[in-house]
Design a protein around this motif. Structure first.
Motif, PDB file in Angstrom:
ATOM      1  N   ASP A 274      71.147  28.925  22.566  1.00 39.97           N
ATOM      2  CA  ASP A 274      70.985  28.550  23.964  1.00 39.97           C
ATOM      3  C   ASP A 274      70.903  27.027  24.080  1.00 39.97           C
ATOM      4  OD1 ASP A 274      69.715  28.020  26.606  1.00 39.97           O
ATOM      5  OD2 ASP A 274      69.577  30.208  26.669  1.00 39.97           O
ATOM      6  N   GLN A 321      60.273  31.436  37.020  1.00 45.45           N
ATOM      7  CA  GLN A 321      61.516  32.194  37.166  1.00 45.45           C
ATOM      8  C   GLN A 321      61.537  33.483  36.352  1.00 45.45           C
ATOM      9  OE1 GLN A 321      64.119  31.754  39.229  1.00 45.45           O
ATOM     10  NE2 GLN A 321      63.033  30.042  40.170  1.00 45.45           N
ATOM     11  N   GLN A 323      61.073  37.092  35.322  1.00 45.41           N
ATOM     12  CA  GLN A 323      60.919  38.280  36.169  1.00 45.41           C
ATOM     13  C   GLN A 323      60.135  39.406  35.488  1.00 45.41           C
ATOM     14  OE1 GLN A 323      62.136  38.188  39.435  1.00 45.41           O
ATOM     15  NE2 GLN A 323      62.377  36.047  38.783  1.00 45.41           N
ATOM     16  N   ASP A 375      66.887  43.354  27.717  1.00 42.89           N
ATOM     17  CA  ASP A 375      66.161  42.938  28.911  1.00 42.89           C
ATOM     18  C   ASP A 375      65.322  41.694  28.642  1.00 42.89           C
ATOM     19  OD1 ASP A 375      67.202  45.035  30.409  1.00 42.89           O
ATOM     20  OD2 ASP A 375      65.570  46.396  29.875  1.00 42.89           O
ATOM     21  N   ALA A 378      67.748  38.739  28.398  1.00 43.62           N
ATOM     22  CA  ALA A 378      68.308  38.429  29.713  1.00 43.62           C
ATOM     23  C   ALA A 378      67.295  37.685  30.580  1.00 43.62           C
ATOM     24  CB  ALA A 378      68.757  39.714  30.406  1.00 43.62           C
ATOM     25  N   ASP A 379      66.028  38.080  30.522  1.00 46.46           N
ATOM     26  CA  ASP A 379      65.007  37.417  31.324  1.00 46.46           C
ATOM     27  C   ASP A 379      64.798  35.978  30.862  1.00 46.46           C
ATOM     28  OD1 ASP A 379      63.191  37.316  33.396  1.00 46.46           O
ATOM     29  OD2 ASP A 379      61.527  38.084  32.212  1.00 46.46           O
ATOM     30  N   GLN A 381      66.988  34.085  29.265  1.00 49.54           N
ATOM     31  CA  GLN A 381      68.196  33.294  29.512  1.00 49.54           C
ATOM     32  C   GLN A 381      68.345  32.911  30.977  1.00 49.54           C
ATOM     33  OE1 GLN A 381      71.164  35.843  27.663  1.00 49.54           O
ATOM     34  NE2 GLN A 381      71.166  34.620  25.782  1.00 49.54           N
ATOM     35  N   GLN A 382      68.063  33.843  31.887  1.00 50.82           N
ATOM     36  CA  GLN A 382      68.206  33.502  33.306  1.00 50.82           C
ATOM     37  C   GLN A 382      67.154  32.481  33.723  1.00 50.82           C
ATOM     38  OE1 GLN A 382      66.166  34.275  36.085  1.00 50.82           O
ATOM     39  NE2 GLN A 382      64.556  35.320  34.905  1.00 50.82           N
ATOM     40  N   ALA A 383      65.936  32.584  33.178  1.00 52.85           N
ATOM     41  CA  ALA A 383      64.897  31.625  33.526  1.00 52.85           C
ATOM     42  C   ALA A 383      65.201  30.250  32.972  1.00 52.85           C
ATOM     43  CB  ALA A 383      63.542  32.119  33.022  1.00 52.85           C
ATOM     44  N   ALA A 385      68.238  29.057  32.322  1.00 49.97           N
ATOM     45  CA  ALA A 385      69.386  28.532  33.078  1.00 49.97           C
ATOM     46  C   ALA A 385      68.945  27.975  34.434  1.00 49.97           C
ATOM     47  CB  ALA A 385      70.432  29.627  33.269  1.00 49.97           C
ATOM     48  N   ARG A 386      68.011  28.647  35.083  1.00 51.48           N
ATOM     49  CA  ARG A 386      67.574  28.223  36.408  1.00 51.48           C
ATOM     50  C   ARG A 386      66.594  27.043  36.355  1.00 51.48           C
ATOM     51  NH1 ARG A 386      66.545  33.980  39.605  1.00 51.48           N
ATOM     52  NH2 ARG A 386      68.692  34.741  39.457  1.00 51.48           N
TER      53      ARG A 386
END
Length: 389
Positions: A274, A321, A323, A375, A378-379, A381-383, A385-386
């Motif tokens: 990442d 961020q 989730q 899961d 994914a949580d 990585q999205q946090a 990225a944001r």
């Protein structure tokens, strides 16, 4: 004080289930009864029964203590109301004028005990950055113990337990090992020669973030008598209900850790690729020497990892961020939990000392749970990225 005289040929994953034998429970109960009575009737004026008062002895706590002793292959185990209560009991052994060597990288609460209470009690200590570099020259005439936390919290540095034991015993010093991150499922300090193993059993042994507990396990009968006296006198004993909860939680220890380790490997691989991550830390990741030590003295890496995010990551936004993963301290439960050690678990350290250990504001500690690994990843990585600027 109850001595464990039972050895078992069962594999560990069977022993966690069968280690508090149902055949020894009253009325044939599969799960042990919870004895909540605080006091017990004397047989007569001159004779008390087996049990007298809950702080001194309790049937449910004894079952939990026998279970931990069997899992450690130890003669004795003692249950406490927290991991720090267990450590405080061990540290009662030392007297003004004694000297202790410790790894510099330890849990913040233990650091606080050294820096505040040892100083007050006139017990000298030295923090060493790398206990693998320990030599005879580090020992003094009054050195009474070496304290190890391996893997260390939160940078997961690894210490060669057997090497430290050989050095310490040559100088007639005890070796105390906090084995919380590994448990006896993955690492056996007593088998490697350590004198005392300590746990925050709140973590993996309990496994469900619903009890607070600590344990000491050891083989030396004179030390055991001393710790039993301290346990009874200081009074921070494991409650009957928490003793029962710990026995119940421990039954799934092997299953949970197997899943958590599988998840941790997948998370490490994802984070290493990442762009928001500078470095990922896990036992043996620091260098080839520690990798070899971890492979030799343990049968796994556990499920606590740490990672350092790049400067462009806003950590406050990152945590907000998330989730599914909760921002909280502790570890070892079924849930994935994440924190920033510099402002939580290691806040007692002065800033300069934290940064010397690599515990800066960009370091994140992640206790991987048993959720689906896709899961979890994914949580994260999205946090990430944001939260990148």
């Amino acid at each position: 004080m109850t001595e464990n005289k039972t050895t078992s040929s069962l594999h560990y994953d069977s022993l966690v289930v069968q280690g508090a034998p149902a055949r020894q429970n009253e009325y044939g109960a599969i799960m042990p009864p919870i004895f909540l009575s605080t006091t017990y009737r004397f047989e007569d004026l001159d004779h008390q029964g087996t049990y007298e008062y809950v702080r001194t002895q309790n049937p449910t706590r004894e079952k939990a203590e026998r279970l931990i002793a069997r899992l450690e292959d130890a003669r004795y185990a003692f249950g406490f109301s927290s991991g720090m209560a267990a450590l405080a009991t061990i540290f009662e052994h030392f007297k003004p004028g004694d000297h202790i060597i410790s790894s510099a990288n330890i849990y913040g609460g233990t650091y606080r005990f050294f820096s505040d209470l040892f100083t007050k009690n006139q017990i000298a200590y030295n923090f060493k950055q790398d206990l693998n570099a320990l030599t005879d020259a580090d020992f003094k005439e009054n050195t009474r113990a070496v304290y190890i936390e391996t893997p260390s919290n939160p940078t997961l540095r690894v210490t060669d337990i057997a090497k430290v034991v050989a050095l310490a015993h040559r100088h007639h010093a005890l070796v105390i090992c906090d084995n919380t991150f590994m448990t006896s499922y993955l690492q056996r300090p007593l088998a490697l020669g350590a004198d005392i193993v300590a746990y925050s059993a709140t973590k993996y042994f309990g496994g469900h973030a619903d009890l607070c507990a600590g344990f000491i396990a050891l083989n030396d009968p004179s030390l055991a008598e001393e710790f039993y006296f301290f346990q009874n006198t200081l009074g921070a004993t494991l409650s009957p209900f928490d003793s029962y909860t710990l026995i119940r939680g421990t039954k799934t220890l092997a299953l949970r850790l197997d899943r958590q380790q599988e998840n941790a490997k997948a998370v490490i691989a994802a984070l290493q690729n990442d762009p928001a991550i500078d470095e990922v830390y896990f036992p043996g990741s620091s260098n080839a020497v520690e990798h070899e030590i971890q492979a030799r003295q343990a049968r796994g890496n556990g499920s606590v990892i740490s990672f350092r995010v790049t400067e462009e990551v806003d950590l406050k936004r990152f945590f907000n961020q998330l989730q599914m993963i909760d921002l909280a301290v502790s570890l070892g439960g079924v849930e994935s939990i994440i924190c920033r050690p510099a402002t939580s678990t290691h806040e007692p350290y002065p800033q300069a000392e934290r940064e010397k250990l690599g515990v800066d504001n960009q370091l994140v500690r992640f206790a991987v749970g048993i959720e689906n690994k896709a899961d979890i990843i994914a949580d994260l990585q999205q946090a990430l990225a944001r939260s990148r600027s």
